[in-house]
Each structure stands twice: as structure tokens, then as C-alpha cells.
Design a protein around this motif. Structure first.
Motif, short mmCIF file in Angstrom:
data_model
loop_
_atom_site.label_atom_id
_atom_site.label_comp_id
_atom_site.label_asym_id
_atom_site.label_seq_id
_atom_site.Cartn_x
_atom_site.Cartn_y
_atom_site.Cartn_z
N ASN A 335 15.95 -14.69 39.72
CA ASN A 335 15.01 -16.05 40.75
C ASN A 335 13.63 -15.21 39.77
O ASN A 335 13.00 -15.79 40.11
N GLU A 336 12.79 -14.13 39.42
CA GLU A 336 11.32 -14.30 39.00
C GLU A 336 11.22 -14.55 37.54
O GLU A 336 10.16 -14.76 37.81
N TRP A 337 11.83 -14.51 36.56
CA TRP A 337 11.51 -14.28 35.29
C TRP A 337 11.31 -15.82 35.44
O TRP A 337 9.57 -16.42 34.59
N PRO A 338 11.63 -17.21 35.20
CA PRO A 338 11.25 -18.11 35.17
C PRO A 338 10.10 -18.40 35.98
O PRO A 338 9.97 -19.38 35.13
N VAL A 339 10.22 -18.24 37.06
CA VAL A 339 8.65 -18.31 37.43
C VAL A 339 7.31 -17.90 36.73
O VAL A 339 6.70 -18.88 36.68
N ASN A 376 27.97 -11.06 38.58
CA ASN A 376 27.27 -11.49 40.07
C ASN A 376 25.98 -11.75 40.46
O ASN A 376 25.02 -11.57 40.56
N VAL A 377 26.33 -13.53 40.13
CA VAL A 377 25.13 -14.38 40.20
C VAL A 377 24.66 -14.76 40.73
O VAL A 377 26.13 -15.96 40.32
N ASP A 378 24.03 -15.79 41.63
CA ASP A 378 23.95 -17.08 42.55
C ASP A 378 23.62 -18.08 41.56
O ASP A 378 22.38 -17.91 41.92
N LEU A 379 24.01 -19.02 40.87
CA LEU A 379 23.60 -20.23 40.07
C LEU A 379 23.05 -20.91 40.85
O LEU A 379 22.10 -21.49 40.73
N ASP A 380 23.32 -21.03 42.37
CA ASP A 380 22.12 -21.87 43.34
C ASP A 380 21.70 -21.88 43.79
O ASP A 380 20.41 -22.82 43.89
N ASN A 385 15.20 -23.09 42.51
CA ASN A 385 13.85 -22.71 41.76
C ASN A 385 12.81 -23.52 41.54
O ASN A 385 13.21 -24.45 40.50
N GLU A 386 11.71 -23.71 42.42
CA GLU A 386 10.75 -24.30 42.46
C GLU A 386 10.11 -24.13 41.18
O GLU A 386 9.62 -26.25 40.90
#
Length: 390
Positions: A335-339, A376-380, A385-386
Motif C-alpha cells: 500500500n505505501e511503498w509503490p507510492v 495475508n495480503v489484499d491484492l485488491d 492504488n492511484e
């Protein structure tokens, strides 16, 4: 006839002496001759003398007023608006050393430090320290400064009340307050810089450490690297990493955590692998943070299987009671690193990297699931992710 000859002989002997005395009298009484000349010109001289007296009187008045103004301003500076307790302790301690000529109890000084609440209190604290140092030197013949513990408490108090400039004085090797500078005192200022994300203060403190010959320590590096990370100053981190390396400072595991995380956040795989090599020379095993940083490096190089292998090894080494920390790292990776990493790329590279991450992260998760690791990762959330959709 004989009398005349003796008189002439005596006159010859006395002549040089009389001449010398006359010359001396002339040079030493020049002011008297001038006064005599002025007396003969009484009418004009009277006016000049009166003017001269008036000028001297005015000059004397000014010379008396200047020190008074200086002392007055200094008193006002110390007076300010201190708290009642600090002012009372300050006055009691000065009365002890300046009037009673005796060293006040140590408890008074510690109480004064604990009760400081503002900059005016700090002014009084430093005034007390200066007077105590002077008394120790002149009356007790103690040439040593106060111990490091006192210096640390003074620096800590300055930071607590926001008197940062005063806190910097605790790092001066040559000071009139009897303080003994130490790296521990500098750490209080660096902790303040970390809390307020102030890289400029950090640089000032580092310069003071260098100027006053204070050795760098692992704790110093930990604080400096964190400040650079939080203020996004990669070049500054690179600069200080060289200084710590040159000084032979052994970096902590937490310092490598921050350093490698920063490199992964910037997408700088070249630096990431260099830092990891340096880490491996000191520590054989990864921490959870460095392992995930390496995994991010492999993802940046489009190697999801290698990324999964690193994470699998570290997860197996972690006990069940710490699995929540692993889940938190997974969440940050998705959730955070790609941004963060896309933000640090050029406009030309952003779209290509976004498309790559959107592909390799699910591949890494599938590789972990295939190995039997419960992830336990929600790929959705990844698909929403914008940063990856832009």
C-alpha cells in the motif's frame, strides 16, 4: 688669586649640571609655560578654558552613562519573566557565592534545572553556572569543569523548554559556564531535530561536534540517518555516511534498517545493494526491515521469485508472536511503498515502473503462497492504488 681659580674650576664643573636641569625643567614644565602664556592673554583664554571644561564635563557624563546603560540592559536581560521558583533559587545561590562566600547545596542547582520552564529561566540558569564556575576557580581553586551529567541535564532542559540556541552552548569546548560537552548532550538536540524534522539543526549540531572534537558514536548515526530519511535528504545521508565510515563508527542494525529502507523508497537499487553488502560485513543475518528492503530491490529489478525467497527465509526465522510485524511490513510493501518509489522517479519512468510493480507484486505473493507460507495480503488494494493506475 687662588680663590678666583677655584671659583672658575667649580663653575666649569657645575655648568653641564645646570644646563641639564634647565633642559629637564623646560620639558617637564611645558604645560606651565603654556598656562603662563594663557594667563597673559586672560581675556581670550577664559573663554577657551570654560569651553574646555564644558566639553570635559559632557565627555565625563557620557563615559559614566555608557557602562550604566550596559549593566542596565544586562540586568533586564536576566530579569525577563522567569518563574518564581527559578528566580528565588537564582537569588539564593548568588547570595551564597557573592555575599556569604560559600558554595550553595547541590540540591539547589538541580532544583533550579528541574523547574526551568522558559527562555528567561534558562538565562538565570546559565548566570548561576557562570557564577558557580567563577567561585570554584577563585575560592576553591577547582579548575575542572562540572561533570558530563550536569551538562547533559542542562542540554536536556534547554531542549525541553525550547531554548535550542542555549542548548548548543552545552557543546562548546571553551565556555564560561564550566560545562563539559559530550555526545550525549548533542543527542538531546538531535532528538529534537528528529521530532521536528529539522535537518538544518542537525547540520549545526554535527558541525559543533566536529569543531569541539567530540567523537561520533553509533547513536549519533542512528539519529542522523533517521532525520535524513524523514526529511527526504538522500544526499545529506550519503554525505554523513562517509563521515561515520571514516570515523570507524560501527552502525547499528536499526541504522541499516533506515538506510536500506530509504534506498528502496528512492528506487536506487545500486545503493541498496552496496549498503546491504556493508551490512553483511557486520551482521550475518537480516532484520525484518532489511529483508523486506532487499525484496523491494528484487521487485524493482523484476525478480519476484528472488523477492519471495528473501521474505520466506525471514518469516521462517520469526516466532509466531511476532507475525504481526511481518503482516505490517507486507501491508507497507503493497500500500505505501509503490507510492513512495514512483514519486521519486522522473516523469518518463513513472508509468513504466507502475506497470512493472502492478505485475511483479502479485507474482511475488503467489510464489509465497505456493511455498506454503500464509500471506495475508489484499491484492485488491494494490489494484486500487492511484500511483499504479496513473
Amino acid at each position: 688669586m687662588q680663590f678666583l681659580q677655584n671659583s672658575r674650576r667649580i663653575a666649569k664643573v657645575l655648568k653641564p649640571i645646570v644646563t641639564t636641569e634647565t633642559n629637564l625643567r623646560f620639558f617637564s614644565s611645558a604645560s606651565q609655560i603654556s598656562s603662563s602664556f594663557q594667563w597673559r592673554n586672560q581675556s581670550s583664554a577664559s573663554s577657551s578654558v570654560l569651553k574646555g571644561i564644558d566639553r570635559c564635563s559632557h565627555s565625563s557624563s557620557m563615559s559614566l552613562l555608557i557602562p550604566r546603560s550596559s549593566f542596565s540592559s544586562e540586568a533586564e536581560k536576566l530579569a525577563g519573566n522567569p518563574t518564581v521558583t527559578v528566580k528565588d533559587l537564582h537569588d539564593k545561590m548568588l547570595n551564597s557565592v557573592n555575599v556569604k562566600r560559600s558554595m550553595p547545596p547541590n540540591a539547589w542547582l538541580w532544583s533550579l534545572i528541574e523547574n526551568c520552564q522558559n527562555q528567561d529561566d534558562i538565562h538565570l540558569l546559565f548566570d548561576v553556572l557562570q557564577n558557580l564556575r567563577r567561585f570554584r576557580l577563585s575560592n576553591l581553586r577547582i579548575h575542572d569543569n562540572f561533570n558530563c551529567n550536569l551538562c547533559q541535564q542542562v542540554a536536556k532542559t534547554c531542549v525541553r523548554v525550547g531554548a535550542i540556541d542555549s542548548g548548543k552552548k552545552a557543546l562548546w569546548k571553551h565556555n564560561v559556564h564550566g560545562l563539559t560537552p559530550s555526545v550525549s548532550s548533542a543527542h538531546h538536540l538531535l532528538s529534537h531535530a528528529l521530532e521536528h524534522k529539522n535537518s538544518e539543526l542537525m547540520e549545526e549540531v554535527m558541525q559543533l561536534l566536529k569543531t569541539n572534537d567530540l567523537p561520533l558514536q553509533p547513536g549519533t548515526a542512528d539519529l542522523v540517518f533517521r532525520i535524513c530519511h524523514d526529511t527526504d535528504k538522500w544526499d545529506l545521508l550519503a554525505k554523513y555516511s562517509k563521515k561515520f565510515s571514516k570515523a570507524g563508527v560501527k552502525l547499528r542494525k536499526t541504522t541499516f534498517d533506515v538506510w536500506m529502507e530509504f534506498a528502496a523508497k528512492r528506487g536506487d537499487t545500486e545503493s541498496l545493494w552496496k549498503v546491504d553488502k556493508q551490512r553483511s560485513e557486520t551482521y550475518s543475518q537480516h532484520t525484518l526491515s532489511t529483508a523486506f528492503s532487499c525484496a523491494k530491490g528484487f521487485l524493482l529489478e523484476s525478480k519476484p521469485e528472488e523477492a519471495a525467497a528473501v521474505i520466506q527465509i525471514i518469516c521462517q526465522a520469526y516466532p509466531d508472536e511476532k507475525k504481526s510485524a511481518v503482516s505490517a511490513e507486507f501491508e507497507k510493501l503493497v500500500n505505501e511503498w509503490p507510492v513512495d518509489v514512483i514519486k521519486h522517479q522522473t516523469e518518463e519512468d513513472k508509468k513504466a515502473l507502475a506497470a512493472s510493480l502492478k505485475s511483479v507484486i502479485p507474482s511475488m505473493v503467489n510464489a509465497l503462497l505456493s511455498s506454503g507460507l500464509n500471506v495475508n495480503v489484499d491484492l485488491d488494494e494494490l489494484n486500487k492504488n492511484e500511483a499504479l493506475l496513473s
